[in-house]
Design an enzyme around this catalytic site. Sequence first.
Site, PDB file in Angstrom:
ATOM      1  N   HIS A   1       0.712  -1.132  -0.228  1.00 49.40           N
ATOM      2  CA  HIS A   1       0.119   0.048   0.085  1.00 49.40           C
ATOM      3  C   HIS A   1       0.888   0.888   0.156  1.00 49.40           C
ATOM      4  CE1 HIS A   1      -3.908  -1.637   0.863  1.00 49.40           C
ATOM      5  NE2 HIS A   1      -3.321  -2.890   1.390  1.00 49.40           N
TER       6      HIS A   1
ATOM      7  N   LYS B   1      -8.426  14.754   4.769  1.00 51.65           N
ATOM      8  CA  LYS B   1      -7.903  12.933   4.670  1.00 51.65           C
ATOM      9  C   LYS B   1      -6.830  13.421   5.955  1.00 51.65           C
ATOM     10  CE  LYS B   1      -6.183  14.240   0.731  1.00 51.65           C
ATOM     11  NZ  LYS B   1      -6.207  13.017  -0.505  1.00 51.65           N
ATOM     12  N   ARG B   2      -5.617  11.906   6.061  1.00 52.77           N
ATOM     13  CA  ARG B   2      -5.050  12.256   7.335  1.00 52.77           C
ATOM     14  C   ARG B   2      -3.333  13.180   6.729  1.00 52.77           C
ATOM     15  NH1 ARG B   2      -4.799   8.198  11.585  1.00 52.77           N
ATOM     16  NH2 ARG B   2      -2.836   9.325  11.751  1.00 52.77           N
TER      17      ARG B   2
ATOM     18  N   LYS C   1       1.011  14.163   1.765  1.00 49.43           N
ATOM     19  CA  LYS C   1       0.140  14.680   0.269  1.00 49.43           C
ATOM     20  C   LYS C   1      -0.350  16.401   0.830  1.00 49.43           C
ATOM     21  CE  LYS C   1      -2.393  10.885   3.285  1.00 49.43           C
ATOM     22  NZ  LYS C   1      -2.962  10.220   2.242  1.00 49.43           N
TER      23      LYS C   1
ATOM     24  N   THR D   1      -8.526   7.178  -1.845  1.00 44.04           N
ATOM     25  CA  THR D   1      -9.737   6.638  -2.297  1.00 44.04           C
ATOM     26  C   THR D   1     -10.495   7.611  -2.263  1.00 44.04           C
ATOM     27  OG1 THR D   1      -9.346   5.999   0.183  1.00 44.04           O
ATOM     28  CG2 THR D   1      -9.434   4.197  -1.380  1.00 44.04           C
TER      29      THR D   1
ATOM     30  N   LYS E   1     -13.994   9.112  -3.245  1.00 42.05           N
ATOM     31  CA  LYS E   1     -16.101   9.228  -2.994  1.00 42.05           C
ATOM     32  C   LYS E   1     -16.193  10.873  -3.491  1.00 42.05           C
ATOM     33  CE  LYS E   1     -13.554   6.656   0.878  1.00 42.05           C
ATOM     34  NZ  LYS E   1     -12.572   6.691   1.778  1.00 42.05           N
TER      35      LYS E   1
HETATM   36  C1  NBG Z   1      -2.748   3.677   2.237  1.00 39.16           C
HETATM   37  C2  NBG Z   1      -1.704   4.685   1.453  1.00 39.16           C
HETATM   38  C3  NBG Z   1      -2.840   5.544   0.499  1.00 39.16           C
HETATM   39  C4  NBG Z   1      -4.219   3.959  -0.684  1.00 39.16           C
HETATM   40  C5  NBG Z   1      -4.468   3.278   0.710  1.00 39.16           C
HETATM   41  C6  NBG Z   1      -5.627   2.405   0.127  1.00 39.16           C
HETATM   42  C7  NBG Z   1      -1.197   2.779   3.834  1.00 39.16           C
HETATM   43  C8  NBG Z   1       0.188   2.281   4.555  1.00 39.16           C
HETATM   44  N1  NBG Z   1      -1.267   3.212   2.406  1.00 39.16           N
HETATM   45  O1  NBG Z   1      -2.635   6.083  -0.971  1.00 39.16           O
HETATM   46  O2  NBG Z   1      -1.487   6.090   1.216  1.00 39.16           O
HETATM   47  O3  NBG Z   1      -5.556   4.592  -0.656  1.00 39.16           O
HETATM   48  O4  NBG Z   1      -3.120   2.638   1.530  1.00 39.16           O
HETATM   49  O5  NBG Z   1      -4.570   1.434  -0.825  1.00 39.16           O
HETATM   50  O6  NBG Z   1      -1.806   3.658   4.900  1.00 39.16           O
END
Ligand code: NBG
Length: 818
Positions: free
Chosen positions: A358, A546-547, A552, A654, A658
């Site tokens: 991920h 987002k976080r 980001k 994601t 949304k």
């Molecule tokens: C996160 C990514 C996102 C991705 C999500 C789901 C982790 C390690 N990765 O870009 O930063 O959409 O995973 O795949 O949290």
Amino acid sequence: MKRQMPSTKELEREIKDRVKSMFRKDFEDATEEEIYRACAEVVNDVVIDNWLTTQKEFVKQDPKCVYYMSMEFLIGRLLGNNMINMRGYTEVMDALANLGVDINLIEDQEPDPALGNGGLGRLAACFLDSLATLQYPAYGCGIRYHYGMFKQKINDGFQEEVPDDWLQTRYPFELQRSEYEFEVKFGGWVRYENQPDGSTKYIHEGYNSVIATPYDMPITGFDNGMVNTLMIWDAKPKEVFRLASFERGDYNKAVEDMNLARNLTEVLYPNDNHIQGKELRLKQQYFFVSASLQRAIDKYLRYHNDIMRLPEKVVFQMNDTHPTLTVAELMRLLMDEHGLGWDDAWEVTTHCVAYTNHTIMAEALEKWPEDIFKGLLPRIYMIVEEINRRFCEEIKAKFPGDDEKVHRMAILADGQVKMAHMAICAGFSVNGVAALHTEILKNVSLHDFYEMYPEKFNNKTNGITQRRFLMHGNYKLSDWVIKKIGRGWITDLSQMEKLTMLLDDKKSLQQFMDIKLENKKRLAKYIFDHNGIAVDPNSIFDVQVKRLHEYKRQLLNILHVMYLYNQIKEHPEMDFYPTTFIFGAKASAGYENAKLIIKLINNVGAVINNDKSIDNKLKVVFIEDYRVSNAEWIFAAADVSEQISTASKEASGTGNMKFMLNGAVTIGTMDGANVEMYQELGGENIFIFGMSSDEVIAHEKNHDYNPVDEMNKNPHIQKVLSQLVNGNYSIDNPELFRPIYNSLLNTQCTERADTYFVLKDFASYCEAHEKIQEAYKDREKWARMALSNVAHVGKFSSDRTIQEYVDDIWHLDKLELK
Ligand code: NBG
């Protein structure tokens, strides 16, 4: 037989009856919380019947199923979701309305289970929703953290973390299953015994242990009677009495076991895309992996006798490297508990486990110090050593003479256990989460592994569930879409394409924009109630939620707001469409730079929102405690979606999907799934800016980026940066934001300055925003762009993603339900 939700009339009666039997109260005297609990039980009745039926069919049909192994499941509230999936939302809403109660207030009583950090955990929840809807048998396996993601309070602009005590009162959608408890062992040592048949027996001694007890949560499919299970594990000590009497009076050990159980599942580590190398975290990983595997094998052996054929019925998907111990624990169980030899155990394991990557962020790569690992998991360590030995032999055979490569790829090297390496070595599939991300894995970050096992690598672009993020979060738009194109999109999002026929229909476009305005009013009220800031629903709602992470680039966003403010002050006559910039983000508790960016956003907001001279042209809002429940309302109300990560860094994203589903237009870089959104939309319905991932990767390789050059050639940047440290946004303490300034410009060490190319992309970001201003002024054109986004969102359903996992990796059997 599928059980349906009762009718509105019946519901009215049932809810009242429940209130009476549960709380000995008449409905009129019940609190909102009590009404929520009564509703939950009424819905549960229906869910449980379907759950039972599903499990019976499961036994009868004996399909292959997936165990989705994940440290995080960010499921969000379940009442509303379950009512939607059981097709009873409107009925409950009407029943409550007839009883004089607003369903939103009732739903709001539910704690928002936040057993996850961000995208990774929410993806797991969307996947479970899609698996049930597509009728694929699946178990989610995770941890029942007593405290999920912390609640965020903003105090004087600073983030404060408050524990999230979601289990304070009984959670109605979980069921403890004491009949499926298993022991999990830590520490101690391993003794060998040679057997008469020449084999060796490994005996684990001197360990501490806990009892893993599962709590099952129902995962309902949409309108099909299917109910899968999310099993989250809690730890409890072996019975205190047993401890005292059977552990030969070793009081210390009894206390240790008790403390181990107490701490193990206490809290979720609040790190997103960043690893905290704490021993307790490794314990959590082994705990839920071991318990889940034991339960899975137990279930398999109840109906089958040949453990060698496990891969025909079971697949374990490892959600990132966090559950990679699945590999070694499965080997251990197969060899030590079920009598297989190494080769047979390896054959089974490597056909049962698959791995999803991920992120390419280096700080998120899991590596455990060997000594900690060995001390905590002595038998597992032995197995990892042997896996590593054989793996290194295999690399040598394939690339003779390349010792460097062996060292780079080894599972055990530099005193560390490298989890991703083990996952790739044993997994039969390795997938990335968006096309660009998978290419970067193959060509850059996992290139060695790709050369070794090209056949394992594949892409599965992420997706989201339209049931929660449109039907539940934005029921007005959902109803409108149903009126226009029917209900097919609810389980087949590609049908949204039919909306393209409305793109030139002025009346439909107007209706569509009217709904957006309604949603903006709903959010404006939320903002007023929570922040005390009055925002104009007619302004552009430009949103980044987002976080908080430097990659980001929330910083790029707020620097641009500071720049706009300067422009408006300098040129009051300038033609500017009023804009409300909305942020929502939690920072990991120990991430100082991220927390300072939150403070900066709040301070910039405080200055701008109180400046009467700019005539309300700009507003800045920071929404406290961004989480699944308020996210649904935020997506519904957004005009502009900010997806502005440094290209190559966001694996997929994601949130971007949304927003798109809810008719917001994206401003974004060519990163993650934005690239695929661009392909679906065409360049005219998305605002792309900034460097490409190739350019970013080249700069990183050549170390030839100097942010000072960017500053020197752009007076706007100069001004904004000087305002970071001249007290403009922090009168009392002008030095407050110096660390941000230094992170961008650190003149002593340019190599580490502006790691995420904020200044490099600044000018291009400003230009893209100017285009948004122009586009928004043409209301009809904007409506067409926004509706195009909804019409082209089809690809980004998690239903599509899950079908691809099933076809290419899992090969599950659908469950037939009458
Ligand atoms: C996160 C990514 C996102 C991705 C999500 C789901 C982790 C390690 N990765 O870009 O930063 O959409 O995973 O795949 O949290």
